[in-house]
Motif scaffolding. Structure first.
Motif, mmCIF file in Angstrom:
data_model
loop_
_atom_site.group_PDB
_atom_site.id
_atom_site.type_symbol
_atom_site.label_atom_id
_atom_site.label_comp_id
_atom_site.label_asym_id
_atom_site.label_seq_id
_atom_site.Cartn_x
_atom_site.Cartn_y
_atom_site.Cartn_z
ATOM 1 N N LYS A 44 26.879 42.468 41.225
ATOM 2 C CA LYS A 44 26.798 42.617 42.689
ATOM 3 C C LYS A 44 28.159 42.908 43.311
ATOM 4 O O LYS A 44 28.237 43.511 44.378
ATOM 5 C CB LYS A 44 26.202 41.350 43.318
ATOM 6 N N SER A 45 29.231 42.463 42.659
ATOM 7 C CA SER A 45 30.572 42.734 43.190
ATOM 8 C C SER A 45 31.028 44.147 42.866
ATOM 9 O O SER A 45 31.958 44.655 43.478
ATOM 10 C CB SER A 45 31.594 41.763 42.598
ATOM 11 N N LEU A 46 30.407 44.764 41.880
ATOM 12 C CA LEU A 46 30.863 46.076 41.426
ATOM 13 C C LEU A 46 30.042 47.234 41.962
ATOM 14 O O LEU A 46 30.541 48.346 42.094
ATOM 15 C CB LEU A 46 30.838 46.151 39.893
ATOM 16 N N LYS A 47 28.771 46.975 42.194
ATOM 17 C CA LYS A 47 27.902 48.090 42.609
ATOM 18 C C LYS A 47 26.723 47.534 43.416
ATOM 19 O O LYS A 47 26.541 46.313 43.489
ATOM 20 C CB LYS A 47 27.395 48.835 41.363
ATOM 21 N N LEU A 80 32.160 53.749 38.417
ATOM 22 C CA LEU A 80 33.306 53.170 39.115
ATOM 23 C C LEU A 80 34.449 54.175 39.247
ATOM 24 O O LEU A 80 35.199 54.155 40.210
ATOM 25 C CB LEU A 80 33.816 51.933 38.353
ATOM 26 N N ASN A 100 30.796 37.293 32.495
ATOM 27 C CA ASN A 100 31.752 37.953 31.621
ATOM 28 C C ASN A 100 31.465 39.453 31.511
ATOM 29 O O ASN A 100 32.338 40.270 31.776
ATOM 30 C CB ASN A 100 31.664 37.292 30.242
ATOM 31 N N LYS A 101 30.231 39.773 31.119
ATOM 32 C CA LYS A 101 29.828 41.178 31.029
ATOM 33 C C LYS A 101 28.716 41.416 32.040
ATOM 34 O O LYS A 101 27.941 40.503 32.327
ATOM 35 C CB LYS A 101 29.260 41.464 29.638
ATOM 36 N N THR A 102 28.592 42.631 32.519
ATOM 37 C CA THR A 102 27.465 42.940 33.397
ATOM 38 C C THR A 102 26.183 42.988 32.559
ATOM 39 O O THR A 102 26.251 43.143 31.330
ATOM 40 C CB THR A 102 27.655 44.310 34.083
ATOM 41 N N PRO A 104 34.645 42.243 48.481
ATOM 42 C CA PRO A 104 34.555 42.919 47.180
ATOM 43 C C PRO A 104 35.421 44.181 47.136
ATOM 44 O O PRO A 104 35.523 44.904 48.125
ATOM 45 C CB PRO A 104 33.068 43.270 47.064
ATOM 46 N N MET A 156 37.627 42.356 40.208
ATOM 47 C CA MET A 156 36.840 41.203 40.681
ATOM 48 C C MET A 156 37.780 40.153 41.249
ATOM 49 O O MET A 156 38.520 39.518 40.506
ATOM 50 C CB MET A 156 36.081 40.567 39.503
ATOM 51 N N LYS A 203 34.852 46.910 45.771
ATOM 52 C CA LYS A 203 34.068 48.127 46.034
ATOM 53 C C LYS A 203 34.015 48.454 47.530
ATOM 54 O O LYS A 203 33.793 49.600 47.905
ATOM 55 C CB LYS A 203 32.653 48.009 45.450
ATOM 56 N N SER A 238 26.228 37.434 37.289
ATOM 57 C CA SER A 238 27.034 37.105 38.470
ATOM 58 C C SER A 238 28.168 38.115 38.685
ATOM 59 O O SER A 238 29.067 37.878 39.487
ATOM 60 C CB SER A 238 27.615 35.695 38.339
ATOM 61 N N ILE A 239 28.121 39.224 37.976
ATOM 62 C CA ILE A 239 29.205 40.216 38.052
ATOM 63 C C ILE A 239 28.803 41.469 38.843
ATOM 64 O O ILE A 239 29.537 41.913 39.721
ATOM 65 C CB ILE A 239 29.622 40.659 36.615
ATOM 66 N N GLU A 252 28.426 52.328 33.841
ATOM 67 C CA GLU A 252 28.983 51.650 35.016
ATOM 68 C C GLU A 252 30.451 52.035 35.210
ATOM 69 O O GLU A 252 30.911 52.240 36.329
ATOM 70 C CB GLU A 252 28.871 50.137 34.844
ATOM 71 N N ASN A 302 28.513 36.600 43.142
ATOM 72 C CA ASN A 302 29.765 36.696 42.377
ATOM 73 C C ASN A 302 29.963 35.389 41.599
ATOM 74 O O ASN A 302 29.268 34.403 41.871
ATOM 75 C CB ASN A 302 30.950 36.980 43.321
ATOM 76 N N PRO A 303 30.886 35.363 40.661
ATOM 77 C CA PRO A 303 31.046 34.148 39.846
ATOM 78 C C PRO A 303 31.558 32.942 40.632
ATOM 79 O O PRO A 303 31.585 31.824 40.123
ATOM 80 C CB PRO A 303 32.068 34.555 38.774
ATOM 81 N N VAL A 357 36.188 41.694 33.485
ATOM 82 C CA VAL A 357 34.755 41.766 33.169
ATOM 83 C C VAL A 357 34.463 43.051 32.401
ATOM 84 O O VAL A 357 35.134 44.058 32.570
ATOM 85 C CB VAL A 357 33.855 41.688 34.429
ATOM 86 N N ARG A 358 33.458 42.955 31.541
ATOM 87 C CA ARG A 358 33.083 44.105 30.719
ATOM 88 C C ARG A 358 31.929 44.840 31.386
ATOM 89 O O ARG A 358 30.949 44.218 31.792
ATOM 90 C CB ARG A 358 32.636 43.651 29.337
#
Lengths: 172, 118
Positions: free
Chosen positions: A74-77, B89, A46-48, B60, B55, B62, A71-72, B85, A91-92, B79-80
């Motif tokens: 790694k997909s973002l950064k 982004l 849900n939250k990083t 991905p 997501m 990114k 689980s968040i 971060e 990822n989730p 997602v929060r």
């Protein structure tokens, strides 16, 4: 939320905690505050991890005895597989990976496991897949000494929380 | 000529709802179901703005964003993230905004108007 999750977990090993989106931030802080001081494994879809840390610091929640499975991020950064206090899962949707990592922690008999949240997991996985995963996770928890609380966020009982409520000791 | 918006989201409900609302507001809308599909549609449809879920299953986001050179992208995220971060982004030059789900639809339309006009 007026109930004490810690007291509820004294008599129930697994709890499904239903909350509305509006209540989520307040409730998740209250639960963590109650359980802090004990060893806690916090699984987030849900939250990083950084966002959780930010929330906990803002609310003066002690989290030095917690380990996070994120689980968040790694997909973002770009993040390593693990760092201080945190294990990153791809990822989730990587449920096998998630299951393996959680399993490792359960073998260390953490006092509590917080799963945040089944609802978000359902965004990335179909409902039958989530049911199978949660079912298997609850079975692993039952074989350990760890007590677990699973968050479900929404205005009403959706298909997934409705299905998994039957395998939980208690639904609040 | 109507401005074209590309909605990239794996949730069909979000795609359909946002599409309906933006069309009512006079925009032409195309949709894509994930990052790879989004990249293909971005190349073929040449939209004025991309609303992209951050997501999604598959490649991905990114890794997709750097390929979309010159695109104007607004992230939509369930997602929060932490403040830092979010700032990271937003560093990519083609990221113009960040909308947290669940979002207010009026705010979304306002953001779209801000970036592409009517």
């Amino acid at each position: 939320m007026t109930i004490s999750i810690k007291k509820e977990l004294d008599s129930s090993q697994t709890i499904l905690l239903l909350m509305s989106g509006i209540e989520y931030n307040k409730t998740m802080v209250k639960v963590v505050k109650e359980l802090s001081g004990k060893s806690v494994c916090y699984v987030t879809s849900n939250k990083t991890f950084d966002s959780l840390k930010e929330t906990f610091k803002k609310n003066k929640v002690e989290f030095k005895d917690m380990v996070f499975i994120d689980s968040i991020s790694k997909s973002l950064k770009k993040v390593p597989d693990s760092a201080d206090q945190v294990y990153y899962v791809s990822n989730p949707g990587a449920l096998t990976e998630l299951s393996v990592v959680i399993g490792k922690f359960l073998r260390h008999d953490f006092d509590y496991l917080i799963f945040d949240s089944v609802t978000n997991l359902n965004i990335y996985n179909k409902t039958p897949v989530c049911i199978k995963f949660i079912n298997s996770l609850v079975n692993k928890i039952k074989r350990s000494k760890t007590k677990a609380v699973f968050y479900a966020v929404g205005e009403k009982l959706d298909e997934l929380p409705e299905h998994i409520s039957s395998i939980m000791d208690r639904v609040l | 000529m109507a401005k074209k918006i590309l909605i990239v989201d794996d949730e069909a409900d979000i795609r359909n709802t946002v599409k309906t609302i933006l069309e009512k507001n006079g925009y032409e809308v195309v949709t894509a179901i994930n990052g790879d599909d989004g990249f293909k549609k971005w190349k073929s449809e040449k939209p004025d703005l991309v609303l992209m879920d951050i997501m999604m299953p598959g490649t991905p986001v990114k890794d997709v964003i750097p390929k979309m050179k010159g695109a104007k992208v607004v992230y939509i995220s369930v997602v929060r993230t932490s403040e830092a971060e979010r700032e990271d982004l937003m560093k990519s030059s083609n990221i113009k905004g960040f909308i947290q789900k669940p979002f207010d639809i009026n705010n979304l339309v306002k953001q779209v108007k801000k970036f592409v006009g009517k």
